[in-house]
Every structure is written in structure tokens, then in C-alpha cells.
Scaffold this motif. Structure first.
Motif, PDB file in Angstrom:
ATOM      1  N   SER A   1       0.830  -1.218   0.000  1.00 24.45           N
ATOM      2  CA  SER A   1       0.000   0.000   0.000  1.00 24.45           C
ATOM      3  C   SER A   1       0.857   1.256   0.000  1.00 24.45           C
ATOM      4  O   SER A   1       0.363   2.336   0.285  1.00 24.45           O
ATOM      5  CB  SER A   1      -0.869  -0.015   1.250  1.00 24.45           C
ATOM      6  OG  SER A   1      -0.022  -0.232   2.355  1.00 24.45           O
TER       7      SER A   1
ATOM      8  N   ASP B   1       2.569   2.789  -2.577  1.00 18.50           N
ATOM      9  CA  ASP B   1       2.534   3.775  -3.663  1.00 18.50           C
ATOM     10  C   ASP B   1       1.270   4.619  -3.595  1.00 18.50           C
ATOM     11  O   ASP B   1       1.197   5.653  -4.241  1.00 18.50           O
ATOM     12  CB  ASP B   1       2.656   3.078  -5.035  1.00 18.50           C
ATOM     13  CG  ASP B   1       1.682   1.935  -5.152  1.00 18.50           C
ATOM     14  OD1 ASP B   1       0.761   1.877  -4.314  1.00 18.50           O
ATOM     15  OD2 ASP B   1       1.835   1.103  -6.055  1.00 18.50           O
ATOM     16  N   ARG B   2       0.293   4.204  -2.748  1.00 17.74           N
ATOM     17  CA  ARG B   2      -0.915   5.049  -2.688  1.00 17.74           C
ATOM     18  C   ARG B   2      -0.704   6.253  -1.768  1.00 17.74           C
ATOM     19  O   ARG B   2      -1.540   7.148  -1.709  1.00 17.74           O
ATOM     20  CB  ARG B   2      -2.100   4.231  -2.188  1.00 17.74           C
ATOM     21  CG  ARG B   2      -2.734   3.357  -3.259  1.00 17.74           C
ATOM     22  CD  ARG B   2      -4.186   3.069  -3.014  1.00 17.74           C
ATOM     23  NE  ARG B   2      -4.617   3.290  -1.640  1.00 17.74           N
ATOM     24  CZ  ARG B   2      -4.482   2.388  -0.668  1.00 17.74           C
ATOM     25  NH1 ARG B   2      -3.875   1.264  -0.935  1.00 17.74           N
ATOM     26  NH2 ARG B   2      -4.898   2.633   0.546  1.00 17.74           N
TER      27      ARG B   2
ATOM     28  N   LEU C   1      -2.334   9.727  -4.873  1.00 16.55           N
ATOM     29  CA  LEU C   1      -3.614  10.451  -5.007  1.00 16.55           C
ATOM     30  C   LEU C   1      -3.374  11.952  -4.922  1.00 16.55           C
ATOM     31  O   LEU C   1      -3.840  12.716  -5.754  1.00 16.55           O
ATOM     32  CB  LEU C   1      -4.559   9.999  -3.891  1.00 16.55           C
ATOM     33  CG  LEU C   1      -4.860   8.487  -3.886  1.00 16.55           C
ATOM     34  CD1 LEU C   1      -5.676   8.092  -2.667  1.00 16.55           C
ATOM     35  CD2 LEU C   1      -5.580   8.101  -5.164  1.00 16.55           C
TER      36      LEU C   1
ATOM     37  N   HIS D   1      -0.311   6.182   7.034  1.00 19.87           N
ATOM     38  CA  HIS D   1      -0.103   4.847   6.452  1.00 19.87           C
ATOM     39  C   HIS D   1      -0.025   3.796   7.549  1.00 19.87           C
ATOM     40  O   HIS D   1      -0.635   2.725   7.461  1.00 19.87           O
ATOM     41  CB  HIS D   1       1.186   4.832   5.625  1.00 19.87           C
ATOM     42  CG  HIS D   1       1.516   3.468   5.075  1.00 19.87           C
ATOM     43  ND1 HIS D   1       2.377   2.592   5.708  1.00 19.87           N
ATOM     44  CD2 HIS D   1       1.067   2.813   3.980  1.00 19.87           C
ATOM     45  CE1 HIS D   1       2.458   1.471   5.017  1.00 19.87           C
ATOM     46  NE2 HIS D   1       1.668   1.572   3.970  1.00 19.87           N
TER      47      HIS D   1
END
Lengths: 50, 209, 218, 243
Positions: free
Chosen positions: C63, C65-66, C70, C98
Motif C-alpha cells: 500500500s 505507492d498510494r 492520489l 499509512h
């Protein structure tokens, strides 16, 4: 002239072979890239000056 | 809060695009940037806003006084209009979003998620964000894109109010906003490739020519 | 700063994908292991700590690269860069968000998955302890990797290549704590090392991440 | 002659490399050949390891270079970030492939050498494992250079990655030491790098080290010049499009 490598002959020879091949490839690639870069530059430079 | 740019050279992707720029922005004044597309207006605005280092020259202003608005509005689709504005208000430490809502006629859309807004409404919300920042100097890149005539007028009023209150604005746009603003054409300041010196400071490319 | 955290948490909640993704992946990895290794519980319990730690690490990696993608696409990053928030603060908050959406759920779910792998009873406490102390480092280092590859086209693969070597110390010490805990041995030394690494990354890495993010915003 | 920073500007560097390169290449060639021939032909077998000890003349210098090249990249990255000298950034980019090849040689010869001792091609010996990790760092570094097209940004990002990577490489080095002792007492061939090898072995070994060192210097000069030429071509092409 060849030293008596005994039972480890293939071990030693394969290590030397691999290493030397890798070094030769590295040098060859570097030289090739250098020649290509120099040629590209010459081409662009002559076009710019011409 | 004046913004003065002296002898500025800016580059894009390592190549100088504009050089020798000199202008200043007094409180209450507005400056409209004109010039063909791709000449470097966006790069200039980003450099003035501090997002990008200049190749040469200086931008004198207090970085805390700049509010920057680019093509993309920075809106979160999942959040409602008020949540978006409240978020930016908290970030910039200002109170109240009513002035912004009223200024861009968004009261009716308060609880609608940003994803459900039309392009024009999204644009208005993006511009309303400027009011919420409470920053005197607005730096706007093509603010009136996807705005209908009425909204453009609304935007011009908001800018006039901002100027009247002592703020200033640097706007890159092709549309005549009807503002009393000087026009600054960046065309003649295009970086001329011939005079490449062998100077080795500056951007990457410059070092190799 | 808190506003940014609240917003990110709200987004994660509403998007729904935030919490579930990492957990689902972790569960799948844990379930697949016995298929690959065999159901024999003696073997499973021996490798359980390592597998659970590896699953948590890969779930974190998934998770990453998210984190910035955005905000990069809708322009928020530019606006945040010109806001009063220091970039170091933005990066730290992103890492914390994160961790809260991915790291923490993993720590809570790990004991449950430990059952699947017949983790010895003494191991649970140490497993959760090591994860709670170790996963923040995974998030902070991951945020650095995400900042490095935020603008790139196919940055996801590169992100894993860049981040995995940086995960090695945390993985080694974390899994070691869990392993020793499972065997009932004293796991204090690796735990201290793990804590040291996490503290070090939290303190120093945000400066590198902020610098890299500013470079990418040019 | 000017300070060292004088050589940081590209055109002068190219001119200097034209002079220096032939000399350094010759020295490298000579020392390498002498060292390897001496080591291979004129040294006795080790009573314990038999003739496999001859692999030392490749394994140790390559391992040493693998670490020194990364250290050189760290220094040049710092120079780039602080002094913004382009040649320094390009030297780091030029050195990386040399470093990764040295790491591969160290790994391969290490594994081959270890094979008769440990009976397996690969053992998770702390030293071999840390070279494997170093290999991953090199891979990531080179991949990052390739992934970014704007050279200015690429230089900055790779420099920061190199610095952060170095810290974690050192951390991994100790973690691996801890991890291996923890797991099993592998019969690791504890041939230490700075061991006081018997003199008959050490002289050719030092020659080989010097040879590898000069080979690295020659390659970096050559490859940095190539990068400078590539950058100049790209800049001129960009200007043509712009002009």
C-alpha cells in the motif's frame, strides 16, 4: 607450466573464468558506449556547426 | 507585501526557457501574464511560488504570503465542499469558510461531495480555497478554465475585492477579466539559445554547452 | 498537521480500500503458506514468526505507492508545498496515516493469523510487541520510497526494489524477536535493536523524504 | 592548476581524462596481469584448502572494490548535493555498474570458493549475505537513474538514495551478523579480509588489489566522459528543438 591444481582444478578455473569474463564484458561495454556517445556528439556538433 | 522579481532566469527540464524577467507586484495591484502557450508561464508561476528553484536572479517576497492555484484544484472527491474548505482553512490556520462560500456562490452545494460537482463548480471551489488561505499574494495559473461567463464575472469580483483589501494577484490567462491590471507579455523574454556561455554554474544542461 | 491526518484518515475510511487491502493480503499470504509448506504443525510453528513478519512487511509494501499518488494526481501536493506546513511535517503525517491504516491493523490481526500457523503460545505477546515496534519503521521507510518514486510512470515496481533492501534490518530484528519469543528465549536484545532502528528512521528519514519530495515537485 | 573543484566542470574534465585515461589503463592492465599471473602460477597450494586459495586473488580485491565503489558513490553524491557539480553526479552514475560487477564477482567467486568447503553453492554466511544486500542496493540505484528522464532530478534523487542506502547498508551488515549467529553456527569460512595471510600469498594479493583499483579508476574516467558526452548531445538536441 600449468600448476597442478589437484582436485579443485575445476573450482579454481571456473572462478577465474567467470571473473575474467565479467571484467572483459564490463570493459567492452564501457568502450562501446564511449565510442557511440562520442560518435553521436560528433554528429550533432557537425550539424550545429555546419 | 510587495513581490519583486529581478533579472530572473527559469528553466524547464534543465533547459532555460525565460530569462531577464523584471517586474514587481504592489499591494492592491494585479499583473496579468500574457504569452503564447508553452513559453513558460506555468514554470514562471511555479518559480515565483517557490515550488521550483530559479536558474538565476531573485524573487523577493515572504514565502508565507503566497497562495498558489494551479490547473488541478487539489480537491478530494470523497470530501464534501465544506469538508474540503474546512481542511484548507485548518491548514492555513484561518477561521470560517462562509466568506469563501458566499464569494463563489457555493452555499447551495455545501454538503455535496466534490466528486459530484460540475467542472465549473469544482473550479469555483478551487478558487474559493484562495479566500480561505488568507494569503495576500495570489498566484493563479489559468484560473478561468472551464468557467462560464457568469462565473468568470464572479471570479473577477472576488479578485477586485481581494485587491481592494490590499491583496495582489499575478494571473496567467488569455481571457480579459476586465480588471484594471497591467499586462506583462513574457514573449520577448524567451531564453535566446545563441548566447550560451560556457558558464558551469546553473542548471544541468547549461553546464554542458 | 492534525487536519492533514484527520483528512487522510477520513479518506481512508470512506474509500474503504484503506484498511481492508493490507489485511486481506496478509491473510492470503498466511493461508497460502501451509499449502506451500505442508500442513504439518511442527514445521509450521517453527516458521510461523518469520512468515507472519514477512506477511506484515509485504502487506505494508503493497500500500506504499498510494501514499502520495492520489495527492500527486489532484494537485494537493503542490498546494501543500506552498502551505505553512513544513514538508517534513507533511511526510511524517503521511507515514503516520499509512501506519494507522495499514501497520496497526496488521499488528492487531497477527495473533489471529498466528493461530492458523500454530504459533506456540508464548509467541503471541512477543509477535505483537515486535510488530508494534517494527511496523512504524516500515511505514516511514516506505514513505521515503513513495516520495522517491511519486512522479514516475511505473513507479510501483521500482518502489519495491528500492524499499526492500531498506527493510532488511527491521525484518531481521523483528522476526528474531518473534522467533525467540516463540521459543521462550529472552528476546530483549533484538527488541532493543528493533526499537533503535525504528526510532532512528522516524527521527531522520523525514528530512530525506521531504527533500526528495521537493525535488519531485519541481 | 586550480582547486579540485576546477575539475568538476565538464569540459575541463573531458580534457583531463583524455590525458589521464591512457596512462591509468596501462597501469591497470600491467598490475592486473602481473598480480593474477603471479598469484595463479607462482604461489604454492594452501595445506588446508589446496589450490582453491588461488581464488583469493579475485575474491578479495573484488569484494574490497565493491565496498569502495559504493563509498566513492556516497562521496560524489554528497559533493553533488552540496556543491552542485555535474561531473560528480555523473561520476557516481558511471561508477555504479562497475560496483555492481565487482559485487557479482565477489559473490560468484565467494560461492565457488565456498563450495568445496561447505558442500553447497550458497551458504548464508554473514559476509556473502551482506554482499547480496549490497548488490540489491546497487540494483536499486541503477534502476532509479534509468527511471527518471530529467537528469537534474535524477542526480538529486539518486544522491539521496545513495546516502540513505549507505546508512541502511551498514545497519544490514550488523543485522546480518546478528542474524546468522542467532540462527545456526554455519561453518562459515571465516577468512577475514584483513587477515595476515602468509607473505608468499600477500604480495600478489596486494598487487591484484592495486590492479583492481586502477581498473576502477580507468573505467570511471572512461564512463564519466561517456556520460558527459551523452549529456552534451542531449542538451544540444534539446536546444535544436527549442531554437
Amino acid at each position: 607450466m600449468m600448476p597442478d591444481l589437484g582436485k579443485y582444478a575445476d573450482t579454481v578455473l571456473s572462478a577465474y573464468l567467470v571473473s575474467i569474463v565479467l571484467l572483459v564484458v564490463l570493459v567492452a561495454m564501457s568502450l562501446r558506449a564511449s565510442r557511440k556517445a562520442r560518435a553521436d556528439l560528433e554528429q550533432v556538433e557537425t550539424r550545429r556547426r555546419g | 507585501m510587495t513581490l519583486t522579481v529581478s533579472d530572473l532566469t527559469i528553466s524547464r527540464g534543465g533547459i532555460p526557457v525565460l530569462e531577464g524577467l523584471n517586474f514587481s507586484l504592489e499591494p492592491g495591484g494585479a499583473l496579468v501574464l500574457r504569452g503564447p502557450n508553452g513559453v513558460g508561464k506555468t514554470t514562471l508561476l511555479r518559480t515565483v511560488a517557490g515550488l521550483q528553484p530559479a536558474v538565476a536572479g531573485t524573487v523577493e517576497c515572504d514565502p508565507e504570503s503566497i497562495a498558489y492555484a494551479a490547473h488541478s484544484d487539489g480537491l478530494k472527491g470523497m470530501l464534501t465542499v465544506s469538508e474540503n474548505l474546512h481542511f484548507w482553512a485548518d491548514i492555513f490556520g484561518t477561521k470560517g469558510i462562509d466568506a469563501a462560500l458566499k464569494g463563489f456562490d457555493l452555499e447551495g452545494l455545501v454538503d455535496r461531495p466534490a466528486s459530484a460537482l460540475s467542472a465549473g463548480q469544482k473550479r469555483r471551489l478551487g478558487l474559493a480555497r484562495l479566500l480561505v488561505t488568507g494569503r495576500p499574494i495570489w498566484i493563479l495559473d489559468e484560473p478561468t478554465v472551464s468557467l462560464d461567463v457568469a462565473s468568470v464575472e464572479m471570479f473577477a469580483d472576488a479578485v477586485r475585492a481581494h485587491l481592494a483589501a490590499g491583496g495582489s494577484a499575478l494571473i496567467a490567462t488569455h481571457i480579459d477579466l476586465g480588471l484594471e491590471a497591467e499586462v506583462f507579455d513574457v514573449g520577448p523574454y524567451r531564453a535566446k539559445p545563441e548566447n550560451s556561455t560556457d558558464a558551469f554554474s546553473g542548471s544541468f544542461d547549461e553546464g554542458f554547452l | 498537521m492534525i487536519a492533514l491526518l484527520v483528512r487522510d484518515m477520513k479518506l481512508a475510511m470512506r474509500a474503504g480500500g484503506g484498511f481492508g487491502l493490507g489485511l486481506a493480503f496478509f491473510l492470503i499470504v498466511t493461508v497460502l503458506v501451509p499449502f506451500g509448506v505442508g500442513p504439518e504443525s511442527g514445521l509450521l510453528s517453527k516458521i510461523a514468526p518469520g512468515i507472519l513478519w514477512l506477511g506484515a512487511l509485504l502487506a505494508c509494501l503493497l500500500s506504499l505507492d498510494r501514499i502520495f499518488a492520489l495527492d500527486w494526481e489532484d494537485g494537493s501536493l503542490d498546494l501543500l508545498a506552498t502551505s505553512p506546513l513544513p514538508m517534513e511535517g507533511v511526510v511524517t503525517i503521511k507515514a503516520l496515516a499509512h501506519w494507522l491504516t495499514t501497520g496497526l491493523p496488521l499488528c492487531l490481526a497477527a495473533p489471529l493469523f498466528g493461530l492458523l500457523l500454530s504459533l506456540p503460545d508464548t509467541g503471541y505477546v512477543w509477535l505483537v510487541l515486535s510488530l508494534v515496534i517494527g511496523t512504524p519503521a516500515l511505514s516511514v521507510v516506505g514513505t521515503f520510497g513513495a516520495a522517491l518514486t511519486v512522479g514516475l510512470k511505473r513507479g510501483g515496481l521500482l518502489l519495491s526494489l528500492l524499499v526492500l533492501p531498506l527493510y532488511v534490518p527491521t525484518l531481521i530484528f523483528g522476526a528474531e524477536v518473534a522467533r525467540r519469543g516463540a521459543l521462550g528465549m529472552d528476546a530483549m536484545t533484538p527488541l532493543l535493536m528493533l526499537g533503535g532502528i525504528t526510532a532512528g528512521t522516524i527521527a531522520l528519514l523525514p528530512f530525506a523524504s521531504a527533500l526528495v519530495l521537493r525535488v519531485n515537485l519541481r | 592548476m586550480g582547486s579540485i573543484w576546477e575539475y568538476a566542470n565538464p569540459v575541463k574534465f573531458v580534457r583531463t581524462s583524455e590525458i589521464v585515461l591512457p596512462w591509468v589503463s596501462v597501469i591497470a592492465m600491467v598490475t592486473l596481469v602481473v598480480g593474477l599471473v603471479w598469484g595463479f602460477f607462482f604461489t604454492p597450494d594452501d595445506y588446508r584448502q589446496g589450490s582453491t586459495v588461488k581464488i583469493i586473488y579475485l575474491h578479495v580485491p573484488a569484494a574490497l572494490m565493491a565496498i569502495n565503489v559504493w563509498f566513492m558513490m556516497l562521496v560524489t553524491s554528497l559533493i553533488w548535493l552540496i556543491r552542485r557539480h555535474h561531473v560528480s553526479a555523473l561520476a557516481a552514475k558511471a561508477a555504479a555498474p562497475v560496483g555492481i560487477i565487482m559485487t557479482v564477482i565477489a559473490l560468484v567467486t565467494g560461492a565457488i570458493w565456498g563450495q568445496p568447503m561447505w558442500g553447497t553453492w550458497w551458504a548464508w554466511d554473514p559476509r556473502l549475505t551482506s554482499f547480496l544486500i549490497l548488490f540489491l542496493f546497487y540494483l536499486g540505484y541503477i534502476a532509479l537513474w534509468e527511471a527518471i528522464d530529467n537528469p537534474d532530478t535524477a542526480a538529486d534523487l539518486t544522491a539521496v538514495l545513495c546516502i540513505v542506502g549507505s546508512v541502511f547498508a551498514v545497519l544490514s551488515r550488523y543485522a546480518v551478523n546478528f542474524w546468522n549467529q542467532g540462527l545456526h553456527q554455519g561453518a562459515s569460512l571465516s577468512l577475514d579480509k584483513e587477515e595476515n595471510v602468509a607473505d608468499v600469498f600477500s604480495t600478489p594479493l596486494y598487487i591484484c588489489m592495486v590492479g583492481f583499483g586502477f581498473l576502477f579508476i580507468a573505467l570511471v574516467f572512461l564512463r564519466t566522459r561517456t556520460e558527459i558526452h551523452k549529456r552534451r548531445t542531449k542538451a544540444l538536441l534539446a536546444r535544436e528543438r527549442l531554437g
